[in-house]
Write a protein that holds these residues in place. Sequence first.
Motif, PDB file in Angstrom:
ATOM      1  N   LYS A  11       0.854  -1.184   0.000  1.00 37.19           N
ATOM      2  CA  LYS A  11       0.000   0.000   0.000  1.00 37.19           C
ATOM      3  C   LYS A  11       0.890   1.233   0.000  1.00 37.19           C
ATOM      4  O   LYS A  11       2.062   1.168   0.392  1.00 37.19           O
ATOM      5  CB  LYS A  11      -0.982  -0.006   1.165  1.00 37.19           C
ATOM      6  CG  LYS A  11      -0.384  -0.171   2.537  1.00 37.19           C
ATOM      7  CD  LYS A  11      -1.511  -0.269   3.553  1.00 37.19           C
ATOM      8  CE  LYS A  11      -1.034  -0.728   4.894  1.00 37.19           C
ATOM      9  NZ  LYS A  11      -2.141  -0.884   5.844  1.00 37.19           N
ATOM     10  N   THR A  57       1.179   8.802   1.942  1.00 40.50           N
ATOM     11  CA  THR A  57       1.762  10.111   1.669  1.00 40.50           C
ATOM     12  C   THR A  57       2.691  10.544   2.796  1.00 40.50           C
ATOM     13  O   THR A  57       3.617  11.308   2.579  1.00 40.50           O
ATOM     14  CB  THR A  57       0.679  11.184   1.471  1.00 40.50           C
ATOM     15  OG1 THR A  57      -0.213  11.153   2.573  1.00 40.50           O
ATOM     16  CG2 THR A  57      -0.085  10.944   0.189  1.00 40.50           C
ATOM     17  N   ARG A  62      -2.890   6.169   1.461  1.00 34.05           N
ATOM     18  CA  ARG A  62      -3.643   6.633   0.288  1.00 34.05           C
ATOM     19  C   ARG A  62      -4.679   5.569  -0.042  1.00 34.05           C
ATOM     20  O   ARG A  62      -4.346   4.393  -0.166  1.00 34.05           O
ATOM     21  CB  ARG A  62      -2.715   6.794  -0.916  1.00 34.05           C
ATOM     22  CG  ARG A  62      -1.713   7.897  -0.835  1.00 34.05           C
ATOM     23  CD  ARG A  62      -2.268   9.228  -1.316  1.00 34.05           C
ATOM     24  NE  ARG A  62      -2.780   9.196  -2.669  1.00 34.05           N
ATOM     25  CZ  ARG A  62      -2.090   9.572  -3.742  1.00 34.05           C
ATOM     26  NH1 ARG A  62      -0.845   9.999  -3.623  1.00 34.05           N
ATOM     27  NH2 ARG A  62      -2.646   9.527  -4.941  1.00 34.05           N
ATOM     28  N   PHE A  63      -5.923   5.993  -0.197  1.00 34.41           N
ATOM     29  CA  PHE A  63      -6.986   5.052  -0.530  1.00 34.41           C
ATOM     30  C   PHE A  63      -7.462   5.195  -1.966  1.00 34.41           C
ATOM     31  O   PHE A  63      -8.241   4.385  -2.439  1.00 34.41           O
ATOM     32  CB  PHE A  63      -8.160   5.201   0.444  1.00 34.41           C
ATOM     33  CG  PHE A  63      -7.797   4.792   1.846  1.00 34.41           C
ATOM     34  CD1 PHE A  63      -7.712   3.451   2.192  1.00 34.41           C
ATOM     35  CD2 PHE A  63      -7.499   5.740   2.808  1.00 34.41           C
ATOM     36  CE1 PHE A  63      -7.358   3.065   3.482  1.00 34.41           C
ATOM     37  CE2 PHE A  63      -7.151   5.362   4.100  1.00 34.41           C
ATOM     38  CZ  PHE A  63      -7.077   4.026   4.427  1.00 34.41           C
ATOM     39  N   ASP A  64      -6.981   6.220  -2.672  1.00 34.74           N
ATOM     40  CA  ASP A  64      -7.313   6.380  -4.081  1.00 34.74           C
ATOM     41  C   ASP A  64      -6.340   5.571  -4.930  1.00 34.74           C
ATOM     42  O   ASP A  64      -5.385   5.004  -4.423  1.00 34.74           O
ATOM     43  CB  ASP A  64      -7.265   7.861  -4.472  1.00 34.74           C
ATOM     44  CG  ASP A  64      -5.905   8.496  -4.201  1.00 34.74           C
ATOM     45  OD1 ASP A  64      -5.242   8.111  -3.223  1.00 34.74           O
ATOM     46  OD2 ASP A  64      -5.502   9.377  -4.980  1.00 34.74           O
ATOM     47  N   GLN A  65      -6.583   5.501  -6.223  1.00 31.51           N
ATOM     48  CA  GLN A  65      -5.677   4.787  -7.128  1.00 31.51           C
ATOM     49  C   GLN A  65      -4.412   5.630  -7.304  1.00 31.51           C
ATOM     50  O   GLN A  65      -4.487   6.800  -7.636  1.00 31.51           O
ATOM     51  CB  GLN A  65      -6.360   4.560  -8.484  1.00 31.51           C
ATOM     52  CG  GLN A  65      -5.568   3.700  -9.432  1.00 31.51           C
ATOM     53  CD  GLN A  65      -5.358   2.277  -8.923  1.00 31.51           C
ATOM     54  OE1 GLN A  65      -6.187   1.720  -8.227  1.00 31.51           O
ATOM     55  NE2 GLN A  65      -4.241   1.694  -9.274  1.00 31.51           N
ATOM     56  N   VAL A  66      -3.266   5.036  -7.087  1.00 31.55           N
ATOM     57  CA  VAL A  66      -1.988   5.742  -7.138  1.00 31.55           C
ATOM     58  C   VAL A  66      -1.246   5.372  -8.422  1.00 31.55           C
ATOM     59  O   VAL A  66      -1.146   4.192  -8.755  1.00 31.55           O
ATOM     60  CB  VAL A  66      -1.125   5.400  -5.902  1.00 31.55           C
ATOM     61  CG1 VAL A  66       0.222   6.092  -5.972  1.00 31.55           C
ATOM     62  CG2 VAL A  66      -1.858   5.754  -4.619  1.00 31.55           C
ATOM     63  N   ASP A  67      -0.725   6.387  -9.106  1.00 35.45           N
ATOM     64  CA  ASP A  67       0.138   6.164 -10.268  1.00 35.45           C
ATOM     65  C   ASP A  67       1.574   6.241  -9.770  1.00 35.45           C
ATOM     66  O   ASP A  67       2.147   7.322  -9.648  1.00 35.45           O
ATOM     67  CB  ASP A  67      -0.125   7.206 -11.346  1.00 35.45           C
ATOM     68  CG  ASP A  67       0.670   6.955 -12.619  1.00 35.45           C
ATOM     69  OD1 ASP A  67       1.636   6.143 -12.585  1.00 35.45           O
ATOM     70  OD2 ASP A  67       0.333   7.568 -13.635  1.00 35.45           O
ATOM     71  N   GLU A  85       4.107   9.400  -9.077  1.00 36.93           N
ATOM     72  CA  GLU A  85       4.151   9.887  -7.696  1.00 36.93           C
ATOM     73  C   GLU A  85       5.080   9.105  -6.777  1.00 36.93           C
ATOM     74  O   GLU A  85       5.313   9.514  -5.639  1.00 36.93           O
ATOM     75  CB  GLU A  85       2.744   9.834  -7.076  1.00 36.93           C
ATOM     76  CG  GLU A  85       1.678  10.596  -7.798  1.00 36.93           C
ATOM     77  CD  GLU A  85       0.333  10.383  -7.151  1.00 36.93           C
ATOM     78  OE1 GLU A  85       0.169  10.828  -5.995  1.00 36.93           O
ATOM     79  OE2 GLU A  85      -0.541   9.753  -7.768  1.00 36.93           O
TER      80      GLU A  85
END
Length: 83
Positions: A46, A49, A55-60, A64
Motif C-alpha cells: 500500500k 503520503t 492513500r486510498f485512491d488509485q496511485v500512479d 508519484e
Amino acid sequence: MSDEEFDLLDELYFVQSYSYLKDTLGWEEHLILKTLTQLYSKSYIKCLTEPDQERFDQVDISKEGTSLYFLATKKGLMAHNAL
C-alpha cells in the motif's frame, strides 16, 4: 514473484520511504518504480503520503512514487513468506 519483487517486499515489513528503498537496494529509479507498480497491482503493498497517512485512491506510482512511502499488505507478507 520475481526476485526483484521478493527483494523489494523484504524491505517493506515496516513503512519505508522511496529514498530509503533507493539507498538500501541501490537500484536504478526505473527498476524501483516498475517493481513497486507490479507489487501494487497485485495488492502486495500500500502507498502512503506520510508514514501514518495511507492513500486510498488509485496511485500512479510511475508519477508519484518518488514522494511516497510504502508498506507490505497482509496479502503481500503472506506471498513473501510462502516462498
